[in-house]
Structure formats: structure tokens, C-alpha cells
Design a protein around this motif. Structure first.
Motif, PDB file in Angstrom:
ATOM      1  N   TYR A  92       0.751  -1.281  -0.143  1.00  0.00           N
ATOM      2  CA  TYR A  92       0.089  -0.085  -0.030  1.00  0.00           C
ATOM      3  C   TYR A  92       0.871   1.172   0.197  1.00  0.00           C
ATOM      4  O   TYR A  92       0.429   2.094  -0.671  1.00  0.00           O
ATOM      5  N   SER A  93       1.933   1.334   0.692  1.00  0.00           N
ATOM      6  CA  SER A  93       2.972   2.253   0.851  1.00  0.00           C
ATOM      7  C   SER A  93       3.508   2.721  -0.397  1.00  0.00           C
ATOM      8  O   SER A  93       3.576   3.565  -1.091  1.00  0.00           O
ATOM      9  N   GLU A  94       3.770   1.514  -1.098  1.00  0.00           N
ATOM     10  CA  GLU A  94       4.484   1.890  -2.619  1.00  0.00           C
ATOM     11  C   GLU A  94       3.522   2.512  -3.543  1.00  0.00           C
ATOM     12  O   GLU A  94       4.150   3.255  -4.455  1.00  0.00           O
ATOM     13  N   ILE A  95       2.264   2.167  -3.287  1.00  0.00           N
ATOM     14  CA  ILE A  95       1.313   2.978  -4.372  1.00  0.00           C
ATOM     15  C   ILE A  95       0.640   4.248  -3.715  1.00  0.00           C
ATOM     16  O   ILE A  95      -0.215   4.703  -4.331  1.00  0.00           O
ATOM     17  N   LYS A  96       1.352   4.672  -2.597  1.00  0.00           N
ATOM     18  CA  LYS A  96       0.954   5.850  -2.039  1.00  0.00           C
ATOM     19  C   LYS A  96      -0.298   5.767  -1.433  1.00  0.00           C
ATOM     20  O   LYS A  96      -0.995   6.985  -1.214  1.00  0.00           O
ATOM     21  N   ASP A  97      -0.951   4.504  -1.003  1.00  0.00           N
ATOM     22  CA  ASP A  97      -2.142   4.528  -0.335  1.00  0.00           C
ATOM     23  C   ASP A  97      -1.840   4.500   1.184  1.00  0.00           C
ATOM     24  O   ASP A  97      -1.836   3.546   1.826  1.00  0.00           O
ATOM     25  N   PHE A  98      -1.430   5.661   1.825  1.00  0.00           N
ATOM     26  CA  PHE A  98      -0.672   5.818   2.941  1.00  0.00           C
ATOM     27  C   PHE A  98      -1.707   5.329   4.278  1.00  0.00           C
ATOM     28  O   PHE A  98      -1.337   4.899   5.378  1.00  0.00           O
ATOM     29  N   TYR A 127       2.630   8.583   8.492  1.00  0.00           N
ATOM     30  CA  TYR A 127       1.926   9.510   9.369  1.00  0.00           C
ATOM     31  C   TYR A 127       2.189  10.945   8.640  1.00  0.00           C
ATOM     32  O   TYR A 127       1.359  11.702   8.823  1.00  0.00           O
ATOM     33  N   PHE A 128       3.490  11.106   8.207  1.00  0.00           N
ATOM     34  CA  PHE A 128       3.799  12.428   7.732  1.00  0.00           C
ATOM     35  C   PHE A 128       3.078  12.753   6.375  1.00  0.00           C
ATOM     36  O   PHE A 128       2.732  13.799   6.373  1.00  0.00           O
ATOM     37  N   LYS A 129       3.108  11.820   5.748  1.00  0.00           N
ATOM     38  CA  LYS A 129       2.241  12.054   4.199  1.00  0.00           C
ATOM     39  C   LYS A 129       0.984  12.182   4.322  1.00  0.00           C
ATOM     40  O   LYS A 129       0.417  12.895   3.589  1.00  0.00           O
ATOM     41  N   VAL A 130       0.326  11.691   5.464  1.00  0.00           N
ATOM     42  CA  VAL A 130      -1.275  11.995   5.853  1.00  0.00           C
ATOM     43  C   VAL A 130      -1.444  13.304   6.527  1.00  0.00           C
ATOM     44  O   VAL A 130      -2.440  13.640   6.967  1.00  0.00           O
ATOM     45  N   GLY A 157      11.803  16.261  11.961  1.00  0.00           N
ATOM     46  CA  GLY A 157      12.301  17.782  11.916  1.00  0.00           C
ATOM     47  C   GLY A 157      11.198  18.587  11.389  1.00  0.00           C
ATOM     48  O   GLY A 157      10.632  19.560  12.108  1.00  0.00           O
ATOM     49  N   LEU A 158      10.588  18.319  10.310  1.00  0.00           N
ATOM     50  CA  LEU A 158       9.557  19.057   9.687  1.00  0.00           C
ATOM     51  C   LEU A 158       7.992  18.956  10.324  1.00  0.00           C
ATOM     52  O   LEU A 158       7.384  19.791  10.283  1.00  0.00           O
ATOM     53  N   ALA A 159       7.938  17.683  11.130  1.00  0.00           N
ATOM     54  CA  ALA A 159       6.839  17.483  12.034  1.00  0.00           C
ATOM     55  C   ALA A 159       6.887  18.453  13.053  1.00  0.00           C
ATOM     56  O   ALA A 159       5.771  18.921  13.696  1.00  0.00           O
TER      57      ALA A 159
END
Length: 238
Positions: A92-98, A127-130, A157-159
Motif C-alpha cells: 500500500y505504501s508503494e502505491i502511496k495509499d498511506f 503519518y507524515f504523508k497524511v 524535523g519538519l513535523a
């Protein structure tokens, strides 16, 4: 059928060529003399049978990404092991279905592997991606990022910045400011410093990157051409 076989061969050869950084003339050979070009490429450039199998699976996933998901879902239905859940989450992560990736990573953690650092690290990215920065911070603090998962310091860092902890965010992002590496992360560090009105520090990071890329061999400099253009653009705007 013959036509589709040729197309599949070309896709395979193009993918292998791209992934392994082959010379540009191979693209022309594969494209303009499809069958013979593919046979020559396979015979001279693809010598590892295991590699061929892996790339073939990757091409199948690119062409029909849902097939891999469905196969892995059946495995989870048959046996809800930790590894089966991880494999499905990875797919799922590979197809960006986070969101679905998170679901199965969390289920894997509930299977008696609550503090598995590798799963926690994968969850940090998802979790960063969502946009769930609280979870990114929570999981980042459960594992040793600096020792084992340096690539995730970027997300941590960005979070921290998103949650207003600017001082700690800067501390974390600066850990990625390593010469001759982490160029995309260092670009983001410079942008972070600009957002914090530390333009002198940002320019120093950018100028270091530009100098490093200038001193590289022609081939390596070409690889980072996009980074160079972006760094130069940001530096000129300061």
C-alpha cells in the motif's frame, strides 16, 4: 499477442536500463529495433537471473498495481502473521495509499511486536504523508533515528516545525547537513532557515551544496543538476 510480448520486453528493458543508469544509446536500440534490440540488451546487460525476476515483478506491479495488493490481502486473510501484514502495508505504501498502509502497519504492531523499530520507522513516513504530525513525533521519539533511521530525521524535523517546536526542528534538520550527501534534505533545511528568517545560515548551506556539486565528476554533477538549479535559484533570491 506478438505485439504485446514486444511491448512487455521493451518496458522491461527500458526499466532495467533506467534503474541501472545504462548509456543513452540503449534506449534508441530498444525503441527503434524492438525485438532484436531487446534480445541484444538482455544478452549483454542482464546477466543476473534473480534481478530479472525481481524487475519483472516490479513491472507487473507498475502495469497492474492492484494485483499485488489482492494477492497479499489473500495471504493476510489466510494467515494474519506479522510479516504478511507488513508485506501488505509495504505494498500500500508503494502505491502511496498511506492510510491503508498505516492500518496494516498498526495491525502488525498489535500482533505482539508493539515496539518493532522498523515498523515504527515506516509509520513515521506514512503519518507524515497524511499530515498526522503528532504521530510522527510520538513514534520518532520511540526509536533511535540518529543511529538506525537517519532518513526519518527529515520527517521528524519538519513535523516538529509544524507543531511550533522550531528550535528542536532546527537541531534535527541540521543533523542532515552532511557534505556530499542528503542534497534534497539540505535544500529543505535551507528553506526552513529562510522561513525562520535566518537567511545568512541558509545561504551558507546552499553555497556549500553548489560548491560540492561543481567539484564533482561530470557524471555525478549531471545526477544532481536539478538540485543545483534549485539551490542556485534559492541562493540568488536571498
Amino acid at each position: 499477442m506478438y505485439y504485446y510480448i514486444i511491448i512487455a520486453l521493451q518496458i522491461f528493458c527500458f526499466y532495467h536500463c533506467y534503474k541501472n543508469g545504462k548509456e543513452y544509446y540503449w534506449y534508441f536500440i530498444i525503441f527503434f529495433i524492438p525485438l532484436i534490440g531487446c534480445v541484444i540488451y538482455l544478452a549483454t546487460q542482464v546477466v543476473n537471473k534473480r534481478e530479472v525476476s525481481i524487475i519483472s515483478e516490479e513491472i507487473t506491479t507498475i502495469i497492474n498495481p492492484t494485483k499485488k495488493i489482492k494477492d497479499l490481502e489473500k495471504k493476510v486473510e489466510f494467515s494474519e502473521t506479522f510479516q504478511n501484514k507488513i508485506n501488505l502495508a509495504d505494498a500500500y505504501s508503494e502505491i502511496k495509499d498511506f492510510n491503508n498502509a498505516i492500518l496494516y502497519y498498526e495491525k502488525a504492531l498489535d500482533s505482539g511486536f508493539k515496539n518493532d523499530p522498523y515498523t515504527l520507522n515506516k509509520l513515521i513516513k506514512c503519518y507524515f504523508k497524511v499530515g498526522n504530525f503528532d504521530k510522527v513525533i510520538t513514534y520518532s521519539q520511540k526509536i533511535n533515528l540518529e543511529k538506525d533511521f537517519k532518513e526519518s530525521i527529515y520527517f521528524y524535523g519538519l513535523a516538529l516545525e509544524q507543531k511550533g517546536n522550531f528550535e528542536e526542528a532546527e537541531t534535527q534538520l541540521k543533523k542532515l547537513d552532511i557534505r556530499y550527501s542528503n542534497y534534497n534534505e539540505r535544500l529543505e533545511l535551507s528553506n526552513f532557515l529562510i522561513r525562520r528568517n535566518k537567511k545568512t545560515d541558509a545561504k551558507e548551506v546552499l553555497e556549500e551544496m553548489l560548491q560540492e556539486i561543481k567539484s564533482m565528476s561530470k557524471q555525478n554533477a549531471k545526477k544532481y543538476r536539478g538540485v543545483y538549479i534549485e539551490a542556485e535559484k534559492i541562493a540568488n533570491g536571498l
